[in-house]
Design a protein around this motif. Structure first.
Motif, PDB file in Angstrom:
ATOM      1  N   VAL A 169     -13.664  29.211 -17.430  1.00  0.00           N
ATOM      2  CA  VAL A 169     -13.122  28.350 -18.477  1.00  0.00           C
ATOM      3  C   VAL A 169     -14.070  27.207 -18.800  1.00  0.00           C
ATOM      4  CG1 VAL A 169     -11.225  26.841 -19.124  1.00  0.00           C
ATOM      5  CG2 VAL A 169     -10.763  28.889 -17.768  1.00  0.00           C
ATOM      6  N   ARG A 206      -7.043  34.463 -13.420  1.00  0.00           N
ATOM      7  CA  ARG A 206      -7.995  34.114 -12.367  1.00  0.00           C
ATOM      8  C   ARG A 206      -9.347  34.822 -12.529  1.00  0.00           C
ATOM      9  NH1 ARG A 206      -7.812  38.519  -9.074  1.00  0.00           N
ATOM     10  NH2 ARG A 206      -5.855  39.711  -9.049  1.00  0.00           N
ATOM     11  N   SER A 243     -10.475  21.182 -13.588  1.00  0.00           N
ATOM     12  CA  SER A 243      -9.844  21.882 -12.471  1.00  0.00           C
ATOM     13  C   SER A 243      -9.002  23.025 -13.028  1.00  0.00           C
ATOM     14  CB  SER A 243      -8.980  20.930 -11.643  1.00  0.00           C
ATOM     15  OG  SER A 243      -7.934  20.382 -12.441  1.00  0.00           O
ATOM     16  N   ARG A 244      -8.536  23.883 -12.128  1.00  0.00           N
ATOM     17  CA  ARG A 244      -7.702  24.996 -12.558  1.00  0.00           C
ATOM     18  C   ARG A 244      -6.633  25.279 -11.520  1.00  0.00           C
ATOM     19  NH1 ARG A 244     -11.352  29.878 -13.655  1.00  0.00           N
ATOM     20  NH2 ARG A 244      -9.356  30.988 -13.839  1.00  0.00           N
ATOM     21  N   THR A 288      -3.233  27.651 -15.822  1.00  0.00           N
ATOM     22  CA  THR A 288      -3.557  26.416 -16.537  1.00  0.00           C
ATOM     23  C   THR A 288      -4.833  25.810 -15.983  1.00  0.00           C
ATOM     24  OG1 THR A 288      -1.207  25.971 -16.933  1.00  0.00           O
ATOM     25  CG2 THR A 288      -2.724  24.124 -17.177  1.00  0.00           C
ATOM     26  N   ASN A 289      -5.641  25.278 -16.863  1.00  0.00           N
ATOM     27  CA  ASN A 289      -6.755  24.461 -16.398  1.00  0.00           C
ATOM     28  C   ASN A 289      -6.627  23.077 -17.017  1.00  0.00           C
ATOM     29  OD1 ASN A 289      -9.099  24.025 -18.589  1.00  0.00           O
ATOM     30  ND2 ASN A 289      -8.114  25.975 -18.971  1.00  0.00           N
ATOM     31  N   ASP A 341      -4.553  28.575 -10.929  1.00  0.00           N
ATOM     32  CA  ASP A 341      -4.347  29.952 -11.362  1.00  0.00           C
ATOM     33  C   ASP A 341      -2.875  30.371 -11.291  1.00  0.00           C
ATOM     34  OD1 ASP A 341      -7.517  31.140  -9.979  1.00  0.00           O
ATOM     35  OD2 ASP A 341      -7.028  30.153 -11.880  1.00  0.00           O
ATOM     36  N   SER A 343      -4.485  19.642 -20.830  1.00  0.00           N
ATOM     37  CA  SER A 343      -4.106  20.889 -20.184  1.00  0.00           C
ATOM     38  C   SER A 343      -4.393  22.042 -21.132  1.00  0.00           C
ATOM     39  CB  SER A 343      -2.623  20.887 -19.818  1.00  0.00           C
ATOM     40  OG  SER A 343      -2.311  19.835 -18.944  1.00  0.00           O
ATOM     41  N   CYS A 352     -10.419  24.263 -25.537  1.00  0.00           N
ATOM     42  CA  CYS A 352     -10.493  25.050 -24.320  1.00  0.00           C
ATOM     43  C   CYS A 352     -11.027  26.434 -24.685  1.00  0.00           C
ATOM     44  CB  CYS A 352      -9.088  25.136 -23.715  1.00  0.00           C
ATOM     45  SG  CYS A 352      -8.913  26.233 -22.322  1.00  0.00           S
ATOM     46  N   SER A 391     -11.974  30.718  -9.036  1.00  0.00           N
ATOM     47  CA  SER A 391     -11.599  30.132  -7.752  1.00  0.00           C
ATOM     48  C   SER A 391     -12.003  31.096  -6.636  1.00  0.00           C
ATOM     49  CB  SER A 391     -10.087  29.886  -7.704  1.00  0.00           C
ATOM     50  OG  SER A 391      -9.694  28.979  -8.702  1.00  0.00           O
TER      51      SER A 391
END
Length: 133
Positions: free
Chosen positions: A36, A32, A78-79, A85-86, A81, A21, A103, A56
């Motif tokens: 990333v 958003r 994945s993320r 967190t991604n 928003d 994470s 990250c 997104s």
């Protein structure tokens, strides 16, 4: 600006799954608006690209992603928003996946080359992943 902190690293047996994470703490622009990426660096090797996720889409469809050939089909980025967190879900882990994982984030319009480190302005301190055979 945005601060990033990775969590979820550890020691795992080959073939198992681990999910990393990356929690973002933005000041100014919201999370958003950042694209990333994940990179990794094994001992004695240069840091290499792992995965990337763009913004997104507003219509709720999945964000675009990109993967290194070495992890394609095994890793999933994945993320969320709403949680800033991604995630990097790593399946079927191999000993060669052992590395420090980082990250990285950059405003979407500045991440021209997703696999290039220079595209990202902000980096987390990293989390160690060790895969034993």
């Amino acid at each position: 600006q945005i601060q990033l902190v990775e969590t979820g690293g550890g020691l795992v047996l080959a073939g198992n799954t681990l999910t990393l994470s990356c929690l973002a703490s933005p000041s100014g622009r919201p999370f958003r608006t950042y694209a990333v990426g994940w990179f990794r660096q094994a001992p004695g090797k240069e840091r290499e690209f792992v995965a990337f996720i763009t913004l997104s889409p507003p219509n709720g469809s999945p964000a675009n992603t990109k993967y290194a050939d070495s992890v394609k089909g095994r890793f999933e980025i994945s993320r969320d928003d709403s949680k800033k967190t991604n995630y990097l879900r790593m399946n079927s882990l191999k000993p060669e996946d052992t590395a420090a994982y980082y990250c990285a984030a950059g405003l979407a319009h500045t991440v021209v080359v997703p696999a290039g480190e220079r595209s990202y302005d902000y980096w987390g301190p990293g989390t160690q992943v060790t895969v034993s055979a």
